[in-house]
Design an enzyme around this catalytic site. Structure first.
Site, PDB file in Angstrom:
ATOM      1  N   HIS A  70       0.750  -1.251  -0.019  1.00 44.44           N
ATOM      2  CA  HIS A  70       0.015  -0.019  -0.070  1.00 44.44           C
ATOM      3  C   HIS A  70       0.917   1.239  -0.200  1.00 44.44           C
ATOM      4  O   HIS A  70       1.868   1.354   0.515  1.00 44.44           O
ATOM      5  CB  HIS A  70      -0.983   0.228   1.186  1.00 44.44           C
ATOM      6  CG  HIS A  70      -1.872  -0.913   1.155  1.00 44.44           C
ATOM      7  ND1 HIS A  70      -3.120  -0.966   2.223  1.00 44.44           N
ATOM      8  CD2 HIS A  70      -2.091  -2.218   0.273  1.00 44.44           C
ATOM      9  CE1 HIS A  70      -3.934  -2.239   1.711  1.00 44.44           C
ATOM     10  NE2 HIS A  70      -3.274  -2.683   0.542  1.00 44.44           N
ATOM     11  N   GLU A  72       0.773   3.915   1.868  1.00 51.00           N
ATOM     12  CA  GLU A  72       1.147   4.242   3.160  1.00 51.00           C
ATOM     13  C   GLU A  72       2.500   3.525   3.667  1.00 51.00           C
ATOM     14  O   GLU A  72       3.575   4.004   4.145  1.00 51.00           O
ATOM     15  CB  GLU A  72       0.330   3.932   4.358  1.00 51.00           C
ATOM     16  CG  GLU A  72      -1.224   4.648   3.795  1.00 51.00           C
ATOM     17  CD  GLU A  72      -2.031   3.954   3.221  1.00 51.00           C
ATOM     18  OE1 GLU A  72      -3.377   4.051   3.540  1.00 51.00           O
ATOM     19  OE2 GLU A  72      -1.707   3.124   2.407  1.00 51.00           O
ATOM     20  N   CYS A  98      -5.996   1.043   5.672  1.00 49.66           N
ATOM     21  CA  CYS A  98      -6.444  -0.027   6.127  1.00 49.66           C
ATOM     22  C   CYS A  98      -5.983  -0.442   7.652  1.00 49.66           C
ATOM     23  O   CYS A  98      -5.153   0.423   7.979  1.00 49.66           O
ATOM     24  CB  CYS A  98      -5.933  -1.333   4.958  1.00 49.66           C
ATOM     25  SG  CYS A  98      -4.138  -1.779   5.242  1.00 49.66           S
ATOM     26  N   CYS A 101      -2.140  -0.786   7.564  1.00 52.38           N
ATOM     27  CA  CYS A 101      -1.183   0.332   7.382  1.00 52.38           C
ATOM     28  C   CYS A 101      -1.641   1.314   8.736  1.00 52.38           C
ATOM     29  O   CYS A 101      -0.742   2.009   9.112  1.00 52.38           O
ATOM     30  CB  CYS A 101      -1.833   1.171   6.272  1.00 52.38           C
ATOM     31  SG  CYS A 101      -1.198   0.276   4.651  1.00 52.38           S
TER      32      CYS A 101
END
Length: 141
Positions: A70, A72, A98, A101
């Site tokens: 992801h 992040e 999410c 993260c």
């Protein structure tokens, strides 16, 4: 800093994260992230495959491969390889984080998270709020 000035800065950095998302090779969803500290961008990331992998995020059924990182996570791990640290910083991300993260954000010492698009699963946002991290949903045009 006056609230209006901070809001304008937040919108500007969020638009920059949106532009950064365009670097992603993912077809289903392109996500961008910037980490800002003391008005300086100290890291950036977008969703994609780990270094050395081919830049293909989805399989033939358009399902995202489980090893895709992801935005992040990419931005936070980039800090680990630099001389910077993210204590007290702000994360600007195009999509709400999410749960995985969110855990990284908490551990990285990030104090604010500003995001543009709400994801259907909100457990990451709930965890950030539980950790007393300032969270702001700021839709952009």
């Amino acid at each position: 800093m006056p609230q209006t000035k901070q809001l304008n800065l937040d919108k500007r950095y969020l638009r920059m994260a949106q532009i950064w998302a365009e670097n992603s090779y993912c077809r289903r969803r392109q996500v961008g992230a910037l980490i800002v500290k003391d008005k300086m961008i100290i890291s950036d990331g977008y969703n994609g495959t780990p270094s050395g992998f081919e830049n293909v995020c989805e399989d033939e059924n358009n399902l995202t491969y489980p090893y895709v990182l992801h935005a992040e996570a990419n931005a936070i791990t980039k800090i680990a390889r630099s001389g910077n640290n993210s204590d007290g910083s702000t994360l600007y991300v195009t999509d709400s984080p999410c749960i995985e993260c969110a855990k990284l954000i908490i551990q990285a010492g990030i104090r604010r998270v500003i995001y543009a698009r709400e994801y259907r699963i909100t457990d990451g946002i709930e965890l950030l709020r539980r950790a007393h991290i300032e969270v702001l949903h700021l839709p952009i045009d």
